[in-house]
Write an enzyme that holds these catalytic residues in place. Structure first.
Site, PDB file in Angstrom:
ATOM      1  N   ASP A 271       1.010  -6.937   5.190  1.00  0.00           N
ATOM      2  CA  ASP A 271       0.387  -8.244   5.468  1.00  0.00           C
ATOM      3  C   ASP A 271       1.385  -9.324   5.879  1.00  0.00           C
ATOM      4  O   ASP A 271       1.122 -10.096   6.797  1.00  0.00           O
ATOM      5  CB  ASP A 271      -0.406  -8.723   4.239  1.00  0.00           C
ATOM      6  CG  ASP A 271      -1.643  -7.875   3.994  1.00  0.00           C
ATOM      7  OD1 ASP A 271      -1.982  -7.047   4.858  1.00  0.00           O
ATOM      8  OD2 ASP A 271      -2.270  -8.031   2.925  1.00  0.00           O
TER       9      ASP A 271
ATOM     10  N   SER B 189       2.358  -7.898  -0.651  1.00  0.00           N
ATOM     11  CA  SER B 189       3.240  -8.753   0.155  1.00  0.00           C
ATOM     12  C   SER B 189       2.710 -10.173   0.290  1.00  0.00           C
ATOM     13  O   SER B 189       3.436 -11.062   0.737  1.00  0.00           O
ATOM     14  CB  SER B 189       3.499  -8.133   1.524  1.00  0.00           C
ATOM     15  OG  SER B 189       2.382  -8.248   2.354  1.00  0.00           O
TER      16      SER B 189
ATOM     17  N   THR C 272       0.812  -1.219   0.000  1.00  0.00           N
ATOM     18  CA  THR C 272       0.000   0.000   0.000  1.00  0.00           C
ATOM     19  C   THR C 272       0.843   1.266   0.000  1.00  0.00           C
ATOM     20  O   THR C 272       0.496   2.265  -0.627  1.00  0.00           O
ATOM     21  CB  THR C 272      -0.907   0.010   1.254  1.00  0.00           C
ATOM     22  OG1 THR C 272      -1.668  -1.184   1.248  1.00  0.00           O
ATOM     23  CG2 THR C 272      -1.841   1.190   1.267  1.00  0.00           C
TER      24      THR C 272
ATOM     25  N   GLN D 283      -1.135 -20.478  20.888  1.00  0.00           N
ATOM     26  CA  GLN D 283      -2.109 -19.706  20.092  1.00  0.00           C
ATOM     27  C   GLN D 283      -2.427 -18.377  20.751  1.00  0.00           C
ATOM     28  O   GLN D 283      -3.053 -17.512  20.147  1.00  0.00           O
ATOM     29  CB  GLN D 283      -3.419 -20.496  19.973  1.00  0.00           C
ATOM     30  CG  GLN D 283      -3.302 -21.742  19.160  1.00  0.00           C
ATOM     31  CD  GLN D 283      -4.618 -22.528  19.116  1.00  0.00           C
ATOM     32  OE1 GLN D 283      -5.686 -22.016  19.413  1.00  0.00           O
ATOM     33  NE2 GLN D 283      -4.519 -23.775  18.720  1.00  0.00           N
TER      34      GLN D 283
HETATM   35  N1  ASP Z   1      -2.058  -6.000   0.871  1.00  0.00           N
HETATM   36  C1  ASP Z   1      -1.032  -5.042   1.184  1.00  0.00           C
HETATM   37  C2  ASP Z   1       0.286  -5.785   1.240  1.00  0.00           C
HETATM   38  O1  ASP Z   1       0.594  -6.411   2.209  1.00  0.00           O
HETATM   39  C3  ASP Z   1      -1.348  -4.342   2.456  1.00  0.00           C
HETATM   40  C4  ASP Z   1      -0.326  -3.327   2.904  1.00  0.00           C
HETATM   41  O2  ASP Z   1       0.554  -2.928   2.181  1.00  0.00           O
HETATM   42  O3  ASP Z   1      -0.426  -2.890   4.052  1.00  0.00           O
HETATM   43  O4  ASP Z   1       1.011  -5.731   0.293  1.00  0.00           O
END
Ligand code: ASP
Length: 346
Positions: free
Chosen positions: A92, A60, A15, A280
């Site tokens: 992520d 990611s 993001t 957990q």
């Molecule tokens: N889906 C995105 C990623 O992990 C979310 C982020 O960048 O926070 O690439």
């Protein structure tokens, strides 16, 4: 006189690297070569910055061992040239990648800081600028002798610097997306940037950097749940070529004491499949033998993860299998902190 720190900024995707096209409302990738133009605040930092961007930035979720090795080699090739490294990465899977980097870089004497954001850098209410600017500031921080203050792999997010291999992503929408349940933040950013120096890893700069790039991913994660069937456990433990399992247990490392379960685990241990006991729970430690429900696991040679995160345990398992650590040493090495990733309970 100490020289101005030289920082290498690597953009992998996620993001953080997006900008909003205000005409169409769509998100598009940001050209990181134009970084200084888009984030002019960086000119006020007392450092110089070179950037490297993935040709095709990735979410990611697509980060894999191959990409870890690619980025690690980029840092290895440029290790002498720069004083610190900042990696922009989707949030992520950032806890996994940054944990992996902590194991890959032995005798690290410079900072590698991972960061990202919940909103794109081009969004009006973005958290990206603060995360980016402060990460670079931290990577450029030097002691009075001109040596870097940070000698380890960290993750910076929403005003806190964490030991990377202690982090978990715990919120999909709050700006405070990460937590480090079993290790205090190494620094906090407010009016002042305050480091907890007593918590920082200290590396002897005399020792040569080693970058270890082999991971063995013949592993599985098995999360126990009330009602789990023999068929599920049996299927996982009998996967062809399986070498290790992260077993997510209840509370302080407890599991069902049903005989079929114990027999299957014992068979796996006998076949030299490494079973790592992690809890957990969001925080706290495995204490094998505290309750009857973990005494059997302890006796059969299951490995304690103590207070390691599941993410870090998984990466450490792949790393140690990749390093071909002999069977008779595996348990004692796994149960010791290699990069500050766990605390042993005496
Ligand atoms: N889906 C995105 C990623 O992990 C979310 C982020 O960048 O926070 O690439």
């Amino acid at each position: 006189m100490t020289k101005i720190p030289h920082i290498y900024l690597i953009y992998t995707g996620g993001t953080i690297g997006m900008v909003k096209d205000f005409e169409t409302g769509a998100l598009k990738a940001f050209n990181f070569d134009k970084l200084l133009k888009h984030v002019p605040e960086l000119n006020h930092l007392n450092c110089t910055i070179d950037t490297f961007s993935f040709d095709v930035p990735i979410d990611s979720s697509d980060m894999d061992i191959e990409e870890w090795v690619f980025i690690a080699e980029l840092i290895e090739r440029n290790y002498e040239k720069y004083d610190g490294f900042v990696i922009l990465h989707g949030s992520d899977t950032m806890a996994y990648t940054s944990s992996a980097f902590s194991f890959m870089f032995k005798n690290l004497a410079k900072p590698i800081i991972f960061t990202g954001s919940q909103l794109p850098i081009g969004d009006l209410r973005t958290d990206a600028k603060e995360n980016l600017i402060t990460s670079i500031e931290i990577a450029a921080k030097q002691n009075k002798d001109g040596k870097p203050l940070i000698n380890e792999v960290c993750l910076y997010f929403e005003y806190k610097l964490y030991r990377a291999n202690r982090t978990v992503k715990m919120n999909a929408e709050h700006f405070q997306a990460f937590s480090s349940p079993n290790c205090l933040p190494l620094a906090e950013s407010g009016v002042h940037l305050k480091f907890k120096r007593q918590l920082l890893e200290k590396t002897s700069t005399e020792k040569k950097l080693e970058v270890r790039k082999r991971f063995d991913n013949n592993i599985a994660v098995l999360k126990l749940f009330p009602g789990i069937t023999k068929q599920v456990v049996e299927s996982v433990l009998n996967i062809e070529g399986l070498k290790g399992v992260v077993l997510e247990t209840f509370g302080s490392g407890n599991a069902t004491s049903k005989q079929w379960f114990l027999d299957l685990l014992q068979d796996a241990v006998n076949k030299e499949i490494k079973i790592i006991n992690v809890t957990q729970c969001a925080g706290g430690s495995v204490i094998m033998g505290k309750y009857n429900a973990s005494v059997h696991l302890d006796k059969m040679g299951v490995i304690s993860g103590f207070d390691i995160t599941s993410e870090s345990a998984l990466v450490k398992l792949m790393y140690m299998l990749g390093m071909k650590v002999p069977n008779n040493e595996f348990k004692s090495i796994f149960e010791s902190p290699l990069r500050g990733e766990l605390t042993i309970l005496e």
